[in-house]
Design a protein around this motif. Structure first.
Motif, short mmCIF file in Angstrom:
data_model
loop_
_atom_site.label_atom_id
_atom_site.label_comp_id
_atom_site.label_asym_id
_atom_site.label_seq_id
_atom_site.Cartn_x
_atom_site.Cartn_y
_atom_site.Cartn_z
N THR A 7 -55.58 18.95 44.39
CA THR A 7 -55.70 18.71 42.96
C THR A 7 -54.50 17.88 42.52
O THR A 7 -53.38 18.18 42.92
N VAL A 8 -54.75 16.83 41.75
CA VAL A 8 -53.67 16.00 41.23
C VAL A 8 -53.74 16.00 39.71
O VAL A 8 -54.82 16.09 39.11
N ILE A 9 -52.56 15.93 39.11
CA ILE A 9 -52.43 15.84 37.65
C ILE A 9 -51.65 14.57 37.38
O ILE A 9 -50.58 14.37 37.96
N GLY A 10 -52.21 13.69 36.56
CA GLY A 10 -51.52 12.43 36.32
C GLY A 10 -52.10 11.67 35.14
O GLY A 10 -52.78 12.25 34.28
N THR A 11 -51.85 10.37 35.14
CA THR A 11 -52.30 9.49 34.08
C THR A 11 -53.14 8.37 34.68
O THR A 11 -52.76 7.80 35.70
N VAL A 12 -54.26 8.06 34.04
CA VAL A 12 -55.11 6.96 34.50
C VAL A 12 -54.37 5.66 34.21
O VAL A 12 -53.97 5.40 33.07
N VAL A 13 -54.19 4.82 35.25
CA VAL A 13 -53.42 3.58 35.09
C VAL A 13 -54.28 2.33 35.23
O VAL A 13 -53.76 1.21 35.19
N SER A 14 -55.58 2.48 35.38
CA SER A 14 -56.49 1.33 35.41
C SER A 14 -57.75 1.68 34.64
O SER A 14 -58.10 2.84 34.52
N ILE A 28 -67.91 5.36 40.16
CA ILE A 28 -66.87 4.97 39.22
C ILE A 28 -65.54 5.26 39.90
O ILE A 28 -65.33 6.37 40.41
N SER A 29 -64.65 4.27 39.90
CA SER A 29 -63.33 4.43 40.51
C SER A 29 -62.25 4.08 39.50
O SER A 29 -62.44 3.19 38.66
N PHE A 30 -61.12 4.76 39.59
CA PHE A 30 -59.96 4.46 38.76
C PHE A 30 -58.70 4.88 39.49
O PHE A 30 -58.75 5.68 40.42
N ARG A 31 -57.56 4.32 39.09
CA ARG A 31 -56.28 4.64 39.70
C ARG A 31 -55.54 5.66 38.84
O ARG A 31 -55.60 5.60 37.61
N VAL A 32 -54.85 6.58 39.51
CA VAL A 32 -54.08 7.61 38.84
C VAL A 32 -52.64 7.54 39.35
O VAL A 32 -52.41 7.34 40.55
N PRO A 50 -40.33 10.28 42.42
CA PRO A 50 -41.18 9.18 42.88
C PRO A 50 -42.61 9.32 42.33
O PRO A 50 -43.07 10.42 42.05
N THR A 51 -43.30 8.20 42.19
CA THR A 51 -44.67 8.18 41.68
C THR A 51 -45.65 8.10 42.84
O THR A 51 -45.48 7.31 43.75
N LEU A 52 -46.67 8.96 42.79
CA LEU A 52 -47.77 8.93 43.75
C LEU A 52 -48.94 8.21 43.07
O LEU A 52 -49.34 8.60 41.98
N TYR A 53 -49.45 7.17 43.71
CA TYR A 53 -50.61 6.45 43.20
C TYR A 53 -51.79 6.73 44.12
O TYR A 53 -51.64 6.75 45.34
N LEU A 54 -52.96 6.95 43.55
CA LEU A 54 -54.17 7.10 44.34
C LEU A 54 -55.38 6.63 43.57
O LEU A 54 -55.37 6.57 42.35
N THR A 55 -56.41 6.26 44.33
CA THR A 55 -57.69 5.86 43.75
C THR A 55 -58.60 7.07 43.75
O THR A 55 -58.72 7.76 44.76
N VAL A 56 -59.22 7.35 42.61
CA VAL A 56 -60.17 8.46 42.49
C VAL A 56 -61.57 7.85 42.38
O VAL A 56 -61.81 7.01 41.51
N SER A 57 -62.47 8.26 43.27
CA SER A 57 -63.86 7.79 43.26
C SER A 57 -64.77 8.93 42.85
O SER A 57 -64.65 10.05 43.37
#
Length: 142
Positions: A7-14, A28-32, A50-57
């Motif tokens: 589980t990740v908690i973050g902000t949608v960046v795209s 539907i895909s977006f980056r978090v 540090p920031t963790l970036y990932l794509t959520v599909s």
């Protein structure tokens, strides 16, 4: 073989991108972006790690809800299977990206307030107020 769920908690960046695969399935895909925060012992102030970036599909049953509720800048919680997606970039370099196939996605209600009316579909209306500190950004989604 061994599926890793997290589980990740973050902000949608795209902006979420809806597309159809070659097999005809919609996704539907977006980056978090996810940041850890801690108190600096010397300054007694919060600092970002540090920031963790990932794509959520998002597939199948998630399409309608994610399409209505998720947008760039919104705080989210996503749960699903995570994996490393390795590929060769356009310039010939080998790269890797972290990707989640989500089983659940929602707005982080510790950082926004949501009132919901109706059922999923064209008639649904959601009102989202994203709370950043003491200011609120209010939006209506159709």
């Amino acid at each position: 073989m061994y599926e890793t769920y997290t589980t990740v908690i973050g902000t949608v960046v795209s902006e979420p991108r809806r597309r159809e695969t070659a097999a005809g399935e919609e996704v539907i895909s977006f980056r978090v972006a996810c940041n850890s925060r801690r108190i600096d012992k010397r300054s007694q102030e919060w600092i970002d790690g540090p920031t963790l970036y990932l794509t959520v599909s998002c597939w199948r049953r998630l399409l309608t809800g994610v399409g209505l509720a998720i947008a760039k800048g919104r705080p989210v919680i996503a749960h699903g299977q995570i994996k490393t997606n390795e590929y060769v970039s356009g310039d010939g370099e080998r790269r890797a990206d972290l990707e989640m196939t989500a089983t659940a996605v929602g707005l982080d209600l510790s950082r926004c307030v949501v009132s919901y009316q109706g059922t999923a579909g064209p008639a649904a209306r959601a009102h989202v107020a994203v709370v950043e500190g003491s200011a609120a950004l209010e939006e209506s989604a159709a």
